[in-house]
Scaffold this active site. Structure first.
Site, PDB file in Angstrom:
ATOM      1  N   ASP A 188      -3.518  10.626  -4.429  1.00 41.05           N
ATOM      2  CA  ASP A 188      -2.093  10.871  -4.040  1.00 41.05           C
ATOM      3  C   ASP A 188      -2.003  12.128  -4.768  1.00 41.05           C
ATOM      4  O   ASP A 188      -2.838  13.124  -5.197  1.00 41.05           O
ATOM      5  CB  ASP A 188      -1.295   9.723  -4.291  1.00 41.05           C
ATOM      6  CG  ASP A 188      -0.095   9.628  -3.444  1.00 41.05           C
ATOM      7  OD1 ASP A 188       0.803  10.624  -3.455  1.00 41.05           O
ATOM      8  OD2 ASP A 188       0.162   8.838  -2.587  1.00 41.05           O
ATOM      9  N   HIS A 216       5.830  11.307  -4.664  1.00 39.55           N
ATOM     10  CA  HIS A 216       5.437  10.551  -4.099  1.00 39.55           C
ATOM     11  C   HIS A 216       4.397   9.624  -4.594  1.00 39.55           C
ATOM     12  O   HIS A 216       4.155   8.386  -4.481  1.00 39.55           O
ATOM     13  CB  HIS A 216       4.551  11.274  -2.640  1.00 39.55           C
ATOM     14  CG  HIS A 216       4.003  10.365  -1.621  1.00 39.55           C
ATOM     15  ND1 HIS A 216       2.638   9.845  -1.584  1.00 39.55           N
ATOM     16  CD2 HIS A 216       4.514  10.012  -0.453  1.00 39.55           C
ATOM     17  CE1 HIS A 216       2.596   9.258  -0.420  1.00 39.55           C
ATOM     18  NE2 HIS A 216       3.603   9.224   0.199  1.00 39.55           N
ATOM     19  N   SER A 367       3.704   4.770   3.590  1.00 44.70           N
ATOM     20  CA  SER A 367       3.128   5.264   2.265  1.00 44.70           C
ATOM     21  C   SER A 367       3.436   3.960   1.484  1.00 44.70           C
ATOM     22  O   SER A 367       2.665   3.750   0.711  1.00 44.70           O
ATOM     23  CB  SER A 367       3.719   6.703   1.960  1.00 44.70           C
ATOM     24  OG  SER A 367       2.974   7.541   1.943  1.00 44.70           O
TER      25      SER A 367
END
Length: 423
Positions: A188, A216, A367
């Site tokens: 990620d 994120h 996600s």
């Protein structure tokens, strides 16, 4: 009946029921139960829209997102023959020997670099496209020139939930804590120094400027191993975080993800979360297959581009556990993308996660469902072992709460995992 079939499934795994396909990917045996930037923002308003209207909006957003990325970084990114974004002027190939490199060079394809991923048994060769030649045309020419190699563009993959980079934010550092079990893996953005993950995250960069903290990556990490203010699905476990974005305009590429998988495989990671989505890619497929042969289980989000979007990868690869997201009423998110298969669902709306060194927010997107499934799976699969895959998957299937049509279905897979997590 579920328990009888689950027992049969376990026997299938223990008797060598991991079946390679032609591309070499490991297949999870079938479970025969009865019937900001590159980020797509949360779209709670879609729940009130007719399905066709919602799908049209999502399709437009996806195309606009790709167009905006190419427009912002024309020197680094271009489209391939299908319109997907890729690293400008670069082709990647595997199965290339010295004679093939010489043949390519003679045709004008300059060698950029050659890298051996020993843990995956892969050699990655990158070629520069001759000046004035489009990526699509060059790919066809090099594939014809090297028919025994696998040639592709270096596709770029998008995070499947909100949260951009955190310039200047402190990165979390590891102190080696987290118990004796194998660490979990994360591919990620970088992970910020939030107290919920402090001391248990080791990071490595696979793009320019990486590792760089991101919202994120921090959120997904906290949902995996967070303890304290944010409770992850596998609290307190160690985490190896591979940042494939950094501050690189062409970050999130297939080659960066392949190198990240190589690092995680070398460290004997048993379960890896990839909440990124993009197209099928020959290099990525080969890297996923090689990691699976090492016993790594990969959990991937189906993305947020809607059910009418092209199938999401790596979630669509055989043996990868594809995860969709649901809201508080256990309804699939209207923006949830699709894969060639869906295996599990998990909370994906108003999920509580860390987003920076001192921040916690409620987030939406597939996600944030994927790490919840990965964390639960890691509790049953603490070390990479082909023989242990069957029992671990069986336990996870039996743990799932059936949703939608009775038994496994195309929307929710085997059902809801970790239904109270992230709340």
């Amino acid at each position: 009946m579920r328990y009888v079939i689950a027992a049969l499934l376990t026997l299938c795994f223990l008797s060598g029921g991991v079946i390679p396909r032609a591309a070499g990917q490991v297949a999870l045996p079938p479970v025969g139960l009865p019937d900001r930037g590159r980020i797509l923002p949360g779209l709670p308003d879609l729940a009130a829209e007719p399905l066709t209207v919602a799908e049209d909006k999502l399709r437009t957003l996806r195309l606009d997102r790709i167009a905006a990325l190419v427009r912002r970084h024309p020197d680094a990114i271009e489209r391939d023959a299908r319109g997907d974004p890729a690293v400008r002027g670069v082709l990647v190939a595997i199965g290339v020997d010295t004679a093939m490199v010489a043949r390519a060079r003679a045709a004008g394809f300059a060698l950029i670099d050659r890298e051996r991923l020993d843990s995956l048994g892969l050699d990655i060769v990158r070629f520069r496209v001759p000046d004035g030649r489009s990526l699509a045309r060059a790919q066809k020419q090099l594939a014809r020139l090297l028919p025994d190699a696998e040639v592709d563009v270096d596709h770029i993959y998008f995070a499947s939930g909100p949260g951009g980079a955190l310039p200047g934010a402190a990165l979390v550092a590891t102190t080696g804590a987290g118990g004796g079990a194998a660490p979990l893996g994360l591919i990620d953005g970088g992970v910020a120094a939030h107290p919920s993950v402090a001391g248990r995250v080791e990071q490595r960069g696979f793009a320019r400027g990486a590792p760089t903290a991101s919202e994120h990556g921090t959120a997904v990490a906290s949902l995996l191993v967070g303890a304290g203010a944010v409770q992850g699905a596998a609290p307190g476990r160690r985490l190896l975080a591979a940042d494939v974005y950094g501050n690189d305009p062409a970050g999130g590429s297939a080659s960066a993800i392949a190198r990240a998988l190589g690092w995680l495989a070398a460290r004997r990671v048993a379960v890896t979360t990839i909440s990124l989505v993009g197209p099928d890619n020959k290099l990525l497929a080969a890297a996923v297959a090689a990691a699976q042969r090492k016993g790594m289980l990969i959990v991937a989000a189906v993305g947020n581009d809607g059910p009418a979007a092209p199938p999401a990868y790596p979630a669509s690869y055989r043996g990868v556990l594809a995860v969709t997201g649901v809201d508080a009423r256990a309804r699939v998110l209207p923006e949830a993308g699709r894969a060639l298969h869906v295996d599990f669902a998990a909370p994906g709306d108003a999920v509580r996660a860390a987003t920076g060194p001192a921040s916690i927010e409620r987030l939406r997107g597939t996600s944030f469902a994927a790490p919840l499934v990965a964390g639960r799976l890691a509790l049953h699969y603490p070390a990479a072992s082909i023989a242990a895959i069957g029992p671990a998957i069986t336990v996870l299937v039996m743990e799932a709460r059936d949703l939608g049509r009775k038994g496994r279905d195309k929307i929710y897979g085997h059902g809801l995992i970790c239904g109270d997590c992230g709340r």
